[in-house]
Design an enzyme around this catalytic site. Structure first.
Site: not given
Ligand code: NAP
Length: 373
Positions: A46, A141, A175
């Protein structure tokens, strides 16, 4: 990164032993930060460029070299960026870009003995990598289920604007997208009406037309999102819009009256579908947030700053935003997830620290015979 690198790496320490009780001044300790060696950077689809440079900058300024494994969907952008680095005169081998499907080449890279640190951003894959990687620093992450708690005294216009921007920009493929709204029942109708009105204005279509909502990344992502929507439908969620899909394009959808027995209450759709859960107390909202396997970010909307800080303290997430949607950045802010949302912390300073190690050299002197006077 360039500025911070100069400051942090210049901060060598000089210690002497007599500051520790019982020691004479016979030891001099020199401490500095040294690079780890080779950093393996794996960004997600993304943000294939932004989440690559957020690893490349700290790695290089700390003196490391780097192997970039770009996401397959996004590899062209990443290769172009690396080409630009080479055109700018980077020495050969300082950054190497290795393309290929993660499922095929991932294990080879992440378990390679020449890799000294892995900085990964993505989904559950990161959990598997952390189990396979050896004794090397990991920066993970991962996903999130960022909750947005709306109290009775919230500015509902502000909250609605942030919910729509936070939940639907990039078609929800972020996210830190708002992934569940937890709203006090007494203001829920008013909030849902405002959000619904804004969702109705979002444009839907191809990215070439600059639409707000564009197709999600793959057919399997669209199928996954549809599975969550159908589960919510079977279990009685209220659809604020008609569910529509054409190929990978899913129209924005707000689901009201979602309950904890629905998958969408807990799972990350990574698409333009947002659940609303009505709560009767702040404690209920915090409980839902903390019962999640994720702990990336959360946000709270209220005019009472004291309450907001207490709620922030109680939420088990890496960051809580007060009166704004969750967001990564500015890039020098620490950014981290708890639980299945990650290991370690990003942000310029934290990433540089993670990508260096402390080296100590101790100079031992004979017991001092030398006395003043
Ligand atoms: P993903 O499927 O986990 O993929 C992330 C990266 O890992 C891609 O480059 C992928 O390459 C690679 N990969 C796949 N399998 C691998 C393996 N076995 N070993 C090593 N690397 C492997 O995630 P995604 O679908 O790209 O991104 C969506 C997820 O990322 C969401 O869960 C989202 O929440 C999370 N995300 C988190 C943050 C954050 O900062 N916390 C930011 C953005 C996104 P291939 O493309 O070749 O498979």
């Amino acid at each position: 990164c360039a500025e911070e690198g100069v400051r942090i790496l210049g901060e060598g320490k000089f210690l002497v032993s007599d500051s520790f009780p019982g020691n004479e001044r016979t030891k001099y300790c020199l401490t500095s930060k040294i690079p780890l060696g080779v950093i393996l950077a794996i960004p997600p689809f993304n943000y294939p460029v932004n989440l690559a440079v957020s690893k490349i900058g700290p790695a290089l300024v700390a003196g490391n070299s780097l192997v970039l494994k770009p996401p397959t969907q996004g590899a062209v952008a990443a290769l172009h960026m690396v080409h630009c680095f080479h055109l700018a005169g980077f020495p050969k081998g300082l950054i190497s870009c290795v393309t290929g499907k993660g499922s095929e080449i991932g294990d080879f890279l992440t378990m390679h003995p020449g890799v000294n640190c892995i900085s990964f951003t993505g989904g559950d894959t990161g959990i598997a990598i952390s189990k396979k990687a050896g004794m090397i620093p990991l920066q993970m992450e991962l996903g999130g289920k960022d909750a947005c708690i709306i109290l009775e005294d919230a500015d509902l216009d502000l909250a609605a604007a942030n919910i729509v921007k936070g939940g639907f920009s990039y078609s929800g493929q972020r996210c830190t997208a708002v992934k569940v709204v937890l709203v006090m029942d007494s203001v829920a109708d008013a909030l849902v009406d405002k959000v619904k009105a804004k969702v109705g204005k979002l444009t839907v279509g191809p990215p070439e037309d600059d639409c707000d909502i564009t197709p999600v990344v793959t057919e399997s992502s669209a199928n996954f999102i549809e599975g969550l929507v159908m589960d919510a439908q079977r279990k009685g969620a209220t659809f604020c819009q008609e569910y529509k899909r054409a190929g990978n394009l899913i129209w924005p959808l707000l689901l009201d009256n979602v309950r904890p027995d629905m998958r969408i209450a807990w799972e990350e759709p990574f698409g333009p579908v947002l659940p609303v859960i009505r709560i009767n107390s702040v404690e209920e909202g915090i409980h839902h947030c903390n019962a999640s396997n994720f702990g990336l970010q959360g946000c709270v909307f209220t005019r009472d700053i004291n309450k907001a800080i207490l709620i922030s303290d109680a939420m088990e997430t890496g960051t809580v935003q007060i009166n704004s949607a969750p967001a990564r950045g500015p890039d020098h802010f620490p950014f981290q997830g708890l639980k299945d949302s990650g290991i370690g912390s990003q942000g310029i300073t934290n990433s540089i620290n993670m990508m260096t190690k402390i080296k100590t050299t101790v100079i031992n002197l004979p017991t001092p015979s030398y006395t003043m006077g």
